[in-house]
Write an enzyme that holds these catalytic residues in place. Structure first.
Site, PDB file in Angstrom:
ATOM      1  N   GLU A  89      -0.469  -0.990   6.196  1.00 22.43           N
ATOM      2  CA  GLU A  89       0.593  -0.408   6.864  1.00 22.43           C
ATOM      3  C   GLU A  89       0.776   1.009   7.264  1.00 22.43           C
ATOM      4  O   GLU A  89       0.864   1.940   8.087  1.00 22.43           O
ATOM      5  CB  GLU A  89       2.852  -0.757   6.388  1.00 22.43           C
TER       6      GLU A  89
ATOM      7  N   ASP B 152       0.976  -1.229  -0.236  1.00 22.29           N
ATOM      8  CA  ASP B 152       0.397   0.218   0.073  1.00 22.29           C
ATOM      9  C   ASP B 152       0.368   1.174  -0.145  1.00 22.29           C
ATOM     10  O   ASP B 152       1.713   0.919   0.375  1.00 22.29           O
ATOM     11  CB  ASP B 152      -1.003  -0.125   1.633  1.00 22.29           C
TER      12      ASP B 152
END
Length: 365
Positions: free
Chosen positions: A126, A67
């Site tokens: 994250e 991500d």
């Protein structure tokens, strides 16, 4: 496809946190000889890839996230259409941290490993809340008795040169909210008011920038940093009813949440106040004599010809979750000068060296 081609394809996924946009499936197909487990929690998609090499030996893992933060405006190219120019690849996630992910994926292909098992732990959670990503995978592995012995998180750690920094730990993070209560009133009659700004003013200098510990060889001092302070209604003729203050402490293992609480209580004695503290991440340290530190250091020096600084600088990362589960962990990756920035880019030379560092680490572990 080769490592650079794979990285370019990975950068095309619009995996803005917490959406992986298909990147994890793409990775699983690339490493079809690894056993794949898709682990989902609260709508967050994670991927564990694992391969047994021998009946005995150690279990080494690599960790990373696919991500990325939102790209924003002002780029020289579409941030999800990678641009290769003058030795760099421009795209969102180029440094943070799809280059790291692509490097360890390349490193585990056709590699010779003397240990028991290699695993790759990948998440799309994250850059956001980071509640249901790496932590969830490690909890799943714990339940299956599959926790690794050692781990490398491929965050961009280097500062000026490829190879100049290995993270062997991270500071924790404690967030604080302080409310000083007063009594609102007319500014012309201060004797009828309780002005929380005036009451707190002598305390402010005892709080702002205060070091709660002297620091150590591995950690800088745990400093109180004020991030917000406000009171009143934005007018000149009414005294505030209360004063609100927010602060953060990036703490070493020598300073706990209770230490922060005790200090604030001491300096605020006599005030009418409320204090709220929350530990958002915990500090950890992997000893410099540990095998993962020594082997990573050797591989970095061998490939980059740099002597890395072993440090704990910077913010938090998912490495803290590995440490919490008893896994000895370090972080190493490309330079971080463009992370989260417009025109984020990665040096192709740095990326190629990172692939070699990880492969050398695996083969000599």
């Amino acid at each position: 496809m080769n490592a650079k081609e794979f990285l370019i394809e990975l950068l095309k996924f619009k995996s803005v946190t917490p959406n992986d946009d298909g990147a994890l499936n793409f990775i699983a197909m690339e490493l079809s000889d690894f056993e794949a487990f898709f682990i989902e929690k609260e709508g967050i998609k994670n991927l564990l890839l694992t391969k047994k090499f021998n009946d005995e030996g150690e279990h080494l893992a690599f960790g990373g996230h696919v991500d990325v933060v939102p790209a924003g405006e002002g780029w020289k190219n579409d941030p999800f259409e990678p641009l290769e120019e003058e030795g760099f690849i421009y795209a969102r996630g180029a440094q943070d941290m799809k280059s790291g992910v692509a490097a360890f994926i390349d490193a585990v292909k056709d590699v010779s490993f003397k240990g028991r098992r290699l695993s790759l732990i990948l998440t799309s959670d994250e850059e956001g809340e980071a509640k249901y990503g790496t932590k969830a995978v490690l909890e799943w592995m714990k339940e299956k008795n599959m926790l690794p012995d050692y781990a490398v998180v491929a965050e961009p750690t280097c500062v000026k040169k490829m190879g100049d920094s290995i993270k062997i730990g991270r500071r924790g993070s404690i967030n604080g909210k302080l409310l000083i209560r007063g009594k609102q009133g007319h500014v012309a009659y201060p004797e009828k008011c309780i002005n929380p700004v005036h009451d707190f003013a002598p305390v402010l200098k005892l709080l702002a920038g205060f070091d709660l510990d002297p620091g150590s060889a591995e950690f800088s001092p745990s400093k109180i940093v004020i991030t917000d302070i406000r009171g009143g209604m934005g007018v000149c003729n009414v005294t505030p009813n209360d004063l609100k203050l927010m602060f953060n402490v990036r703490n070493s293992p020598d300073t706990s949440l209770e230490d922060v609480k005790s200090y604030v209580e001491k300096i605020c004695h006599g005030l009418n106040y409320e204090l709220e503290l929350k530990q958002s991440s915990e500090a950890f340290l992997t000893n410099i004599d540990n095998k993962i530190v020594q082997k990573m250091n050797e591989s970095v020096q061998k490939i980059t010809h740099e002597v890395p600084e072993l440090n704990t600088k910077g913010g938090t990362s998912d490495a803290r979750y590995f440490a919490k589960y008893g896994v000895k962990v370090v972080e190493f990756g490309v330079c971080n000068d463009r992370i989260h920035a417009i025109d984020e880019r990665v040096s192709i030379e740095e990326f190629e060296k990172l692939c070699l560092v990880f492969k050398d680490l695996i083969e000599n572990f």
